[in-house]
Design a protein around this motif. Structure first.
Motif, PDB file in Angstrom:
ATOM      1  N   PRO A  62       7.612 -13.106  -7.401  1.00 26.29           N
ATOM      2  CA  PRO A  62       7.686 -11.710  -7.830  1.00 26.29           C
ATOM      3  C   PRO A  62       8.218 -10.858  -6.671  1.00 26.29           C
ATOM      4  O   PRO A  62       8.029 -11.238  -5.515  1.00 26.29           O
ATOM      5  N   PRO A  63       8.886  -9.733  -6.974  1.00 30.24           N
ATOM      6  CA  PRO A  63       9.449  -8.905  -5.911  1.00 30.24           C
ATOM      7  C   PRO A  63       8.391  -8.544  -4.862  1.00 30.24           C
ATOM      8  O   PRO A  63       7.300  -8.123  -5.216  1.00 30.24           O
ATOM      9  N   GLY A  64       8.726  -8.746  -3.612  1.00 29.14           N
ATOM     10  CA  GLY A  64       7.835  -8.368  -2.520  1.00 29.14           C
ATOM     11  C   GLY A  64       6.611  -9.242  -2.359  1.00 29.14           C
ATOM     12  O   GLY A  64       5.668  -8.865  -1.664  1.00 29.14           O
ATOM     13  N   GLN A  65       6.595 -10.387  -3.030  1.00 25.91           N
ATOM     14  CA  GLN A  65       5.422 -11.270  -2.910  1.00 25.91           C
ATOM     15  C   GLN A  65       5.871 -12.676  -2.520  1.00 25.91           C
ATOM     16  O   GLN A  65       7.040 -13.015  -2.650  1.00 25.91           O
ATOM     17  N   PRO A  66       4.948 -13.495  -2.056  1.00 29.79           N
ATOM     18  CA  PRO A  66       5.296 -14.888  -1.780  1.00 29.79           C
ATOM     19  C   PRO A  66       5.461 -15.668  -3.083  1.00 29.79           C
ATOM     20  O   PRO A  66       5.003 -15.211  -4.130  1.00 29.79           O
ATOM     21  N   PRO A  67       6.117 -16.828  -3.023  1.00 26.47           N
ATOM     22  CA  PRO A  67       6.295 -17.643  -4.232  1.00 26.47           C
ATOM     23  C   PRO A  67       4.952 -18.059  -4.828  1.00 26.47           C
ATOM     24  O   PRO A  67       4.013 -18.356  -4.097  1.00 26.47           O
ATOM     25  N   GLU A  77      -0.243 -14.147 -18.327  1.00 28.19           N
ATOM     26  CA  GLU A  77      -0.268 -13.930 -16.885  1.00 28.19           C
ATOM     27  C   GLU A  77       1.167 -13.930 -16.333  1.00 28.19           C
ATOM     28  O   GLU A  77       1.499 -13.158 -15.436  1.00 28.19           O
ATOM     29  N   ARG A  78       2.006 -14.785 -16.901  1.00 27.71           N
ATOM     30  CA  ARG A  78       3.402 -14.844 -16.446  1.00 27.71           C
ATOM     31  C   ARG A  78       4.119 -13.532 -16.780  1.00 27.71           C
ATOM     32  O   ARG A  78       4.985 -13.080 -16.045  1.00 27.71           O
ATOM     33  N   VAL A  79       3.758 -12.925 -17.936  1.00 28.91           N
ATOM     34  CA  VAL A  79       4.331 -11.620 -18.288  1.00 28.91           C
ATOM     35  C   VAL A  79       3.923 -10.591 -17.239  1.00 28.91           C
ATOM     36  O   VAL A  79       4.751  -9.823 -16.737  1.00 28.91           O
ATOM     37  N   LYS A  80       2.645 -10.594 -16.859  1.00 26.05           N
ATOM     38  CA  LYS A  80       2.170  -9.640 -15.842  1.00 26.05           C
ATOM     39  C   LYS A  80       2.853  -9.858 -14.502  1.00 26.05           C
ATOM     40  O   LYS A  80       3.057  -8.926 -13.734  1.00 26.05           O
ATOM     41  N   MET A  81       3.227 -11.132 -14.223  1.00 24.10           N
ATOM     42  CA  MET A  81       3.903 -11.433 -12.958  1.00 24.10           C
ATOM     43  C   MET A  81       5.350 -10.959 -12.969  1.00 24.10           C
ATOM     44  O   MET A  81       5.990 -10.918 -11.924  1.00 24.10           O
ATOM     45  N   GLY A  82       5.869 -10.640 -14.172  1.00 22.97           N
ATOM     46  CA  GLY A  82       7.235 -10.098 -14.222  1.00 22.97           C
ATOM     47  C   GLY A  82       8.257 -10.956 -14.934  1.00 22.97           C
ATOM     48  O   GLY A  82       9.457 -10.792 -14.746  1.00 22.97           O
ATOM     49  N   ILE A  83       7.785 -11.883 -15.789  1.00 26.03           N
ATOM     50  CA  ILE A  83       8.725 -12.708 -16.552  1.00 26.03           C
ATOM     51  C   ILE A  83       8.639 -12.280 -18.017  1.00 26.03           C
ATOM     52  O   ILE A  83       7.542 -12.089 -18.539  1.00 26.03           O
ATOM     53  N   ALA A  84       9.792 -12.118 -18.658  1.00 26.69           N
ATOM     54  CA  ALA A  84       9.772 -11.785 -20.085  1.00 26.69           C
ATOM     55  C   ALA A  84      10.793 -12.632 -20.817  1.00 26.69           C
ATOM     56  O   ALA A  84      11.799 -13.046 -20.247  1.00 26.69           O
ATOM     57  N   LEU A  85      10.512 -12.881 -22.095  1.00 26.86           N
ATOM     58  CA  LEU A  85      11.404 -13.677 -22.934  1.00 26.86           C
ATOM     59  C   LEU A  85      11.727 -12.924 -24.213  1.00 26.86           C
ATOM     60  O   LEU A  85      10.825 -12.439 -24.903  1.00 26.86           O
ATOM     61  N   SER A  86      13.001 -12.808 -24.504  1.00 28.29           N
ATOM     62  CA  SER A  86      13.429 -12.347 -25.816  1.00 28.29           C
ATOM     63  C   SER A  86      13.773 -13.604 -26.603  1.00 28.29           C
ATOM     64  O   SER A  86      14.767 -14.260 -26.339  1.00 28.29           O
ATOM     65  N   PRO A  87      12.916 -14.008 -27.549  1.00 32.45           N
ATOM     66  CA  PRO A  87      13.035 -15.336 -28.143  1.00 32.45           C
ATOM     67  C   PRO A  87      14.197 -15.448 -29.127  1.00 32.45           C
ATOM     68  O   PRO A  87      14.762 -14.446 -29.563  1.00 32.45           O
ATOM     69  N   GLU A  88      14.504 -16.685 -29.429  1.00 33.48           N
ATOM     70  CA  GLU A  88      15.549 -17.015 -30.389  1.00 33.48           C
ATOM     71  C   GLU A  88      15.136 -16.493 -31.771  1.00 33.48           C
ATOM     72  O   GLU A  88      13.977 -16.574 -32.142  1.00 33.48           O
ATOM     73  N   GLY A  89      16.114 -15.985 -32.524  1.00 30.58           N
ATOM     74  CA  GLY A  89      15.867 -15.697 -33.931  1.00 30.58           C
ATOM     75  C   GLY A  89      15.009 -14.486 -34.220  1.00 30.58           C
ATOM     76  O   GLY A  89      14.107 -14.545 -35.061  1.00 30.58           O
ATOM     77  N   ARG A  90      15.279 -13.383 -33.543  1.00 25.96           N
ATOM     78  CA  ARG A  90      14.751 -12.077 -33.983  1.00 25.96           C
ATOM     79  C   ARG A  90      13.265 -12.077 -34.274  1.00 25.96           C
ATOM     80  O   ARG A  90      12.841 -11.669 -35.361  1.00 25.96           O
ATOM     81  N   SER A 108       1.034  -5.583 -21.794  1.00 24.44           N
ATOM     82  CA  SER A 108       0.395  -6.045 -20.562  1.00 24.44           C
ATOM     83  C   SER A 108       0.250  -4.928 -19.525  1.00 24.44           C
ATOM     84  O   SER A 108      -0.270  -5.144 -18.440  1.00 24.44           O
ATOM     85  N   ARG A 109       0.729  -3.732 -19.859  1.00 23.15           N
ATOM     86  CA  ARG A 109       0.760  -2.656 -18.861  1.00 23.15           C
ATOM     87  C   ARG A 109      -0.257  -1.568 -19.195  1.00 23.15           C
ATOM     88  O   ARG A 109      -0.599  -1.372 -20.349  1.00 23.15           O
ATOM     89  N   ASP A 110      -0.677  -0.806 -18.173  1.00 24.50           N
ATOM     90  CA  ASP A 110      -1.536   0.333 -18.476  1.00 24.50           C
ATOM     91  C   ASP A 110      -1.030   1.612 -17.806  1.00 24.50           C
ATOM     92  O   ASP A 110      -1.724   2.612 -17.767  1.00 24.50           O
ATOM     93  N   ASP A 111       0.202   1.585 -17.304  1.00 21.49           N
ATOM     94  CA  ASP A 111       0.780   2.783 -16.671  1.00 21.49           C
ATOM     95  C   ASP A 111       1.512   3.604 -17.732  1.00 21.49           C
ATOM     96  O   ASP A 111       2.711   3.463 -17.954  1.00 21.49           O
ATOM     97  N   THR A 112       0.747   4.504 -18.405  1.00 21.41           N
ATOM     98  CA  THR A 112       1.282   5.238 -19.554  1.00 21.41           C
ATOM     99  C   THR A 112       2.599   5.949 -19.243  1.00 21.41           C
ATOM    100  O   THR A 112       3.533   5.910 -20.058  1.00 21.41           O
ATOM    101  N   ASP A 113       2.693   6.590 -18.079  1.00 21.17           N
ATOM    102  CA  ASP A 113       3.924   7.337 -17.759  1.00 21.17           C
ATOM    103  C   ASP A 113       5.114   6.403 -17.645  1.00 21.17           C
ATOM    104  O   ASP A 113       6.198   6.693 -18.157  1.00 21.17           O
ATOM    105  N   GLY A 114       4.890   5.257 -16.996  1.00 21.23           N
ATOM    106  CA  GLY A 114       5.962   4.274 -16.833  1.00 21.23           C
ATOM    107  C   GLY A 114       6.418   3.732 -18.180  1.00 21.23           C
ATOM    108  O   GLY A 114       7.611   3.523 -18.410  1.00 21.23           O
ATOM    109  N   ILE A 115       5.471   3.525 -19.087  1.00 21.44           N
ATOM    110  CA  ILE A 115       5.802   2.996 -20.413  1.00 21.44           C
ATOM    111  C   ILE A 115       6.679   3.994 -21.171  1.00 21.44           C
ATOM    112  O   ILE A 115       7.693   3.632 -21.765  1.00 21.44           O
ATOM    113  N   GLU A 116       6.306   5.287 -21.106  1.00 20.72           N
ATOM    114  CA  GLU A 116       7.106   6.321 -21.785  1.00 20.72           C
ATOM    115  C   GLU A 116       8.515   6.378 -21.199  1.00 20.72           C
ATOM    116  O   GLU A 116       9.499   6.522 -21.922  1.00 20.72           O
TER     117      GLU A 116
END
Ligand SMILES: Nc1ncnc2c1ncn2[C@@H]1O[C@H](COP(=O)(O)OP(=O)(O)OP(=O)(O)O)[C@@H](O)[C@H]1O
Ligand SMILES: [Mg+2]
Length: 239
Positions: A62-67, A77-90, A108-116
């Motif tokens: 993750p950015p700024g962190q060790p492997p 947990e992987r989503v929280k670490m910064g990985i996302a998948l847009s899956p096959e087939g809508r 996975s987020r709780d930063d309301t301002d960032g989400i908006e």
């Protein structure tokens, strides 16, 4: 940012991914191409934690962190670490509105301002989704649903965005638009792993590419070099 060595996925007797090694640097667009059944979706589903796999190394930085070792961590947990998948087939939720689908991407987020902020940014990238924000996802056209899936994946603010065939079934002008958007998202600082059937378009925007054949990496190199490779031209670029 992502280092994979010796990745294997088996479904019973089917050995779908065989000793795959992949390396994705921060800020890159890396594409994975190959025929139907080559193991592309299985590879990215294994990275996301949605498919059982074994690996010598499955490490994400993750950015700024060790492997960090991804093995043993659930998909959330992987989503929280910064990985996302847009899956096959809508894979959107048809009974929820466009906007509800987008908010789900931020679960996975709780930063309301960032989400908006990210919601407005998604609407800026995909103005059609903004016009249809209150419409049920299931009533969108196929291409619009594809865009919604991509926009939803962005809502977790990923540093590594994985896209499984984002251009599938789109009209040619929309394919171009989607590839432009992928490049824009990349220029905004996101690393991209792109699985595509449209090898020509994918190789054109990729810094690096891997060709999978029956589960194993057959060819790898820079996108522009693979475009000129006679083996790739014969098998994936229509001669
Ligand atoms: N859940 C599963 N159970 C059994 N076999 C599976 C499963 N998922 C995938 N496979 C098999 O694993 C192989 C690789 O499938 P995968 O979906 O990874 O291919 P792909 O490269 O994404 O193909 P496509 O371009 O058609 O999407 C195929 O032979 C497929 O039938
Ligand atoms: Mg697939």
């Amino acid at each position: 940012m992502l280092e994979i060595r010796g990745l294997n996925v088996k479904y019973g007797a089917i050995h779908a991914v065989r000793d795959v090694c992949l390396s994705i640097g921060k800020g890159e667009i890396v594409t994975l191409i190959g025929a139907n059944g080559a193991g592309k979706s299985s590879t990215i589903r294994a990275i996301m934690g949605l498919t059982r796999c074994t690996a010598e190394t499955l490490s994400f930085t993750p950015p700024g962190q060790p492997p960090l070792d991804l093995q043993g961590r659930p998909a959330e947990e992987r989503v929280k670490m910064g990985i996302a998948l847009s899956p096959e087939g809508r894979r959107i939720l048809p009974h929820l509105t466009v906007e509800e689908n987008l908010y789900l991407g931020a679960y996975s987020r709780d930063d309301t301002d960032g989400i908006e902020e990210d919601l407005e940014h998604a609407y800026a990238l995909f103005p059609r989704l903004k016009e249809r924000r209150s419409q049920k996802g299931g009533t969108l056209s196929g291409g619009e649903q594809q865009m919604l899936a991509l926009a939803r994946a962005l809502m977790s603010r990923p540093s590594l965005l994985m896209l499984d065939e984002p251009s599938l079934g789109l009209a040619p002008f929309l394919v171009e638009e989607v590839f432009d958007i992928i490049q824009t998202i990349n220029r905004e600082g996101r690393t991209i792993l792109l699985v595509e059937q449209n090898a020509f378009a994918a190789l054109n925007i990729a810094h690096k590419a891997y060709v999978l054949e029956v589960g194993a990496v057959a060819i790898e190199g820079r996108g522009e070099d693979l475009l000129k490779d006679p083996r790739v031209q014969a098998a994936y670029l229509g001669g």
